[in-house]
Design a protein around this motif. Structure first.
Motif, PDB file in Angstrom:
ATOM      1  N   ILE A 185      62.201 -12.351  24.028  1.00 19.01           N
ATOM      2  CA  ILE A 185      63.169 -12.992  23.129  1.00 19.01           C
ATOM      3  C   ILE A 185      64.577 -12.508  23.449  1.00 19.01           C
ATOM      4  CG2 ILE A 185      63.965 -13.113  20.729  1.00 19.01           C
ATOM      5  CD1 ILE A 185      61.003 -13.105  19.906  1.00 19.01           C
ATOM      6  N   LYS A 186      64.737 -11.220  23.655  1.00 16.30           N
ATOM      7  CA  LYS A 186      66.055 -10.662  23.971  1.00 16.30           C
ATOM      8  C   LYS A 186      66.574 -11.173  25.309  1.00 16.30           C
ATOM      9  CE  LYS A 186      65.365  -6.665  21.109  1.00 16.30           C
ATOM     10  NZ  LYS A 186      64.846  -5.337  21.001  1.00 16.30           N
ATOM     11  N   ARG A 187      65.693 -11.281  26.311  1.00 15.10           N
ATOM     12  CA  ARG A 187      66.094 -11.818  27.617  1.00 15.10           C
ATOM     13  C   ARG A 187      66.531 -13.272  27.491  1.00 15.10           C
ATOM     14  NH1 ARG A 187      61.712  -9.289  29.532  1.00 15.10           N
ATOM     15  NH2 ARG A 187      60.527 -11.222  29.667  1.00 15.10           N
ATOM     16  N   ALA A 188      65.772 -14.054  26.731  1.00 16.97           N
ATOM     17  CA  ALA A 188      66.103 -15.468  26.546  1.00 16.97           C
ATOM     18  C   ALA A 188      67.450 -15.619  25.843  1.00 16.97           C
ATOM     19  CB  ALA A 188      65.003 -16.168  25.757  1.00 16.97           C
ATOM     20  N   ALA A 189      67.700 -14.805  24.837  1.00 16.60           N
ATOM     21  CA  ALA A 189      68.974 -14.864  24.117  1.00 16.60           C
ATOM     22  C   ALA A 189      70.128 -14.514  25.056  1.00 16.60           C
ATOM     23  CB  ALA A 189      68.950 -13.917  22.924  1.00 16.60           C
ATOM     24  N   ALA A 190      69.938 -13.505  25.873  1.00 20.71           N
ATOM     25  CA  ALA A 190      70.980 -13.099  26.818  1.00 20.71           C
ATOM     26  C   ALA A 190      71.240 -14.196  27.845  1.00 20.71           C
ATOM     27  CB  ALA A 190      70.581 -11.808  27.515  1.00 20.71           C
ATOM     28  N   GLU A 191      70.189 -14.860  28.303  1.00 15.86           N
ATOM     29  CA  GLU A 191      70.334 -15.920  29.312  1.00 15.86           C
ATOM     30  C   GLU A 191      71.137 -17.109  28.795  1.00 15.86           C
ATOM     31  OE1 GLU A 191      66.637 -17.134  31.101  1.00 15.86           O
ATOM     32  OE2 GLU A 191      66.094 -15.064  31.569  1.00 15.86           O
ATOM     33  N   VAL A 192      71.041 -17.400  27.507  1.00 15.20           N
ATOM     34  CA  VAL A 192      71.790 -18.529  26.951  1.00 15.20           C
ATOM     35  C   VAL A 192      73.097 -18.095  26.304  1.00 15.20           C
ATOM     36  CG1 VAL A 192      69.764 -19.993  26.661  1.00 15.20           C
ATOM     37  CG2 VAL A 192      70.500 -18.533  24.778  1.00 15.20           C
ATOM     38  N   GLY A 193      73.427 -16.803  26.412  1.00 12.56           N
ATOM     39  CA  GLY A 193      74.716 -16.316  25.954  1.00 12.56           C
ATOM     40  C   GLY A 193      74.804 -15.944  24.487  1.00 12.56           C
ATOM     41  N   GLU A 244      75.013 -13.372  21.799  1.00  8.80           N
ATOM     42  CA  GLU A 244      75.348 -11.949  21.785  1.00  8.80           C
ATOM     43  C   GLU A 244      74.841 -11.235  20.543  1.00  8.80           C
ATOM     44  OE1 GLU A 244      79.510 -11.560  22.510  1.00  8.80           O
ATOM     45  OE2 GLU A 244      79.393 -12.636  24.421  1.00  8.80           O
ATOM     46  N   LYS A 245      74.445 -11.996  19.516  1.00  9.08           N
ATOM     47  CA  LYS A 245      73.932 -11.385  18.293  1.00  9.08           C
ATOM     48  C   LYS A 245      72.546 -10.800  18.529  1.00  9.08           C
ATOM     49  CE  LYS A 245      76.345 -14.075  14.830  1.00  9.08           C
ATOM     50  NZ  LYS A 245      76.185 -14.837  13.595  1.00  9.08           N
ATOM     51  N   TRP A 246      72.156  -9.910  17.631  1.00  5.13           N
ATOM     52  CA  TRP A 246      70.823  -9.306  17.658  1.00  5.13           C
ATOM     53  C   TRP A 246      69.800 -10.381  17.327  1.00  5.13           C
ATOM     54  CZ3 TRP A 246      69.178  -4.674  19.230  1.00  5.13           C
ATOM     55  CH2 TRP A 246      67.927  -4.234  18.833  1.00  5.13           C
ATOM     56  N   VAL A 247      68.867 -10.661  18.221  1.00  2.00           N
ATOM     57  CA  VAL A 247      67.865 -11.706  18.013  1.00  2.00           C
ATOM     58  C   VAL A 247      66.488 -11.065  17.958  1.00  2.00           C
ATOM     59  CG1 VAL A 247      66.862 -13.824  18.915  1.00  2.00           C
ATOM     60  CG2 VAL A 247      69.280 -13.360  19.267  1.00  2.00           C
ATOM     61  N   THR A 248      65.741 -11.394  16.899  1.00  2.00           N
ATOM     62  CA  THR A 248      64.386 -10.871  16.740  1.00  2.00           C
ATOM     63  C   THR A 248      63.441 -12.025  16.415  1.00  2.00           C
ATOM     64  OG1 THR A 248      64.620 -10.532  14.357  1.00  2.00           O
ATOM     65  CG2 THR A 248      65.280  -8.696  15.800  1.00  2.00           C
ATOM     66  N   SER A 249      62.156 -11.777  16.537  1.00  5.69           N
ATOM     67  CA  SER A 249      61.179 -12.798  16.180  1.00  5.69           C
ATOM     68  C   SER A 249      61.252 -13.104  14.684  1.00  5.69           C
ATOM     69  CB  SER A 249      59.769 -12.370  16.577  1.00  5.69           C
ATOM     70  OG  SER A 249      59.426 -11.156  15.959  1.00  5.69           O
ATOM     71  N   HIS A 250      61.620 -12.118  13.884  1.00 12.05           N
ATOM     72  CA  HIS A 250      61.758 -12.335  12.446  1.00 12.05           C
ATOM     73  C   HIS A 250      62.914 -13.292  12.150  1.00 12.05           C
ATOM     74  CE1 HIS A 250      60.598 -11.242   8.394  1.00 12.05           C
ATOM     75  NE2 HIS A 250      61.881 -11.169   8.074  1.00 12.05           N
ATOM     76  N   ALA A 251      64.013 -13.144  12.881  1.00 16.20           N
ATOM     77  CA  ALA A 251      65.149 -14.057  12.723  1.00 16.20           C
ATOM     78  C   ALA A 251      64.749 -15.470  13.130  1.00 16.20           C
ATOM     79  CB  ALA A 251      66.332 -13.576  13.554  1.00 16.20           C
ATOM     80  N   LEU A 252      63.950 -15.591  14.177  1.00 11.43           N
ATOM     81  CA  LEU A 252      63.473 -16.918  14.608  1.00 11.43           C
ATOM     82  C   LEU A 252      62.581 -17.536  13.542  1.00 11.43           C
ATOM     83  CD1 LEU A 252      62.668 -16.291  18.376  1.00 11.43           C
ATOM     84  CD2 LEU A 252      64.629 -17.489  17.403  1.00 11.43           C
ATOM     85  N   ARG A 253      61.791 -16.728  12.889  1.00 14.45           N
ATOM     86  CA  ARG A 253      60.914 -17.206  11.808  1.00 14.45           C
ATOM     87  C   ARG A 253      61.745 -17.762  10.652  1.00 14.45           C
ATOM     88  NH1 ARG A 253      55.688 -16.076   9.560  1.00 14.45           N
ATOM     89  NH2 ARG A 253      55.770 -15.701   7.327  1.00 14.45           N
ATOM     90  N   HIS A 254      62.798 -17.036  10.274  1.00  6.47           N
ATOM     91  CA  HIS A 254      63.688 -17.500   9.211  1.00  6.47           C
ATOM     92  C   HIS A 254      64.381 -18.799   9.612  1.00  6.47           C
ATOM     93  CE1 HIS A 254      63.297 -14.274   6.359  1.00  6.47           C
ATOM     94  NE2 HIS A 254      63.583 -13.362   7.266  1.00  6.47           N
TER      95      HIS A 254
END
Length: 103
Positions: free
Chosen positions: A27-35, A37-47
């Motif tokens: 998840i962190k790699r995917a977030a970095a690849e699309v730019g 910069e915020k903290w991304v977690t699976s819990h945030a994706l669930r919300h």
């Protein structure tokens, strides 16, 4: 698992027991690849998933089932962040009236 093994129940070779950190790292790699910069977690994706479902008009009870919440009040929390949603999962026939008249 780093290595594959044969499942004794079905005799199929596969990986077992994916470590939770592998998922978090992906998840962190995917977030970095699309730019992102915020903290991304699976819990945030669930919300985010639940909020977008509400905004798309999905019934609150259905979202409760999808998320596995025992109590509907846990799911109702998403009503506070969803934009322009009643939480009833009902779209008024008049909501599309103007577009239909233009056609």
């Amino acid at each position: 698992a780093r290595q594959t093994s044969v499942d004794p129940e079905c005799n199929v070779r596969r990986r077992h027991h994916l470590h939770a950190q592998v998922y978090s790292d992906a998840i962190k790699r995917a977030a970095a690849e699309v730019g992102i910069e915020k903290w991304v977690t699976s819990h945030a994706l669930r919300h985010s998933f639940a909020t977008h479902l509400l905004e798309a008009g999905v019934d609150l009870r259905r979202i409760q089932e999808l998320l596995g919440h025992q109590d509907i009040t846990t799911t109702e929390i998403y009503l506070h962040v969803a934009m322009g949603v009643s939480g009833l999962g009902v779209t008024s026939p008049l909501d599309g009236f103007e577009a239909a008249v233009r056609q």
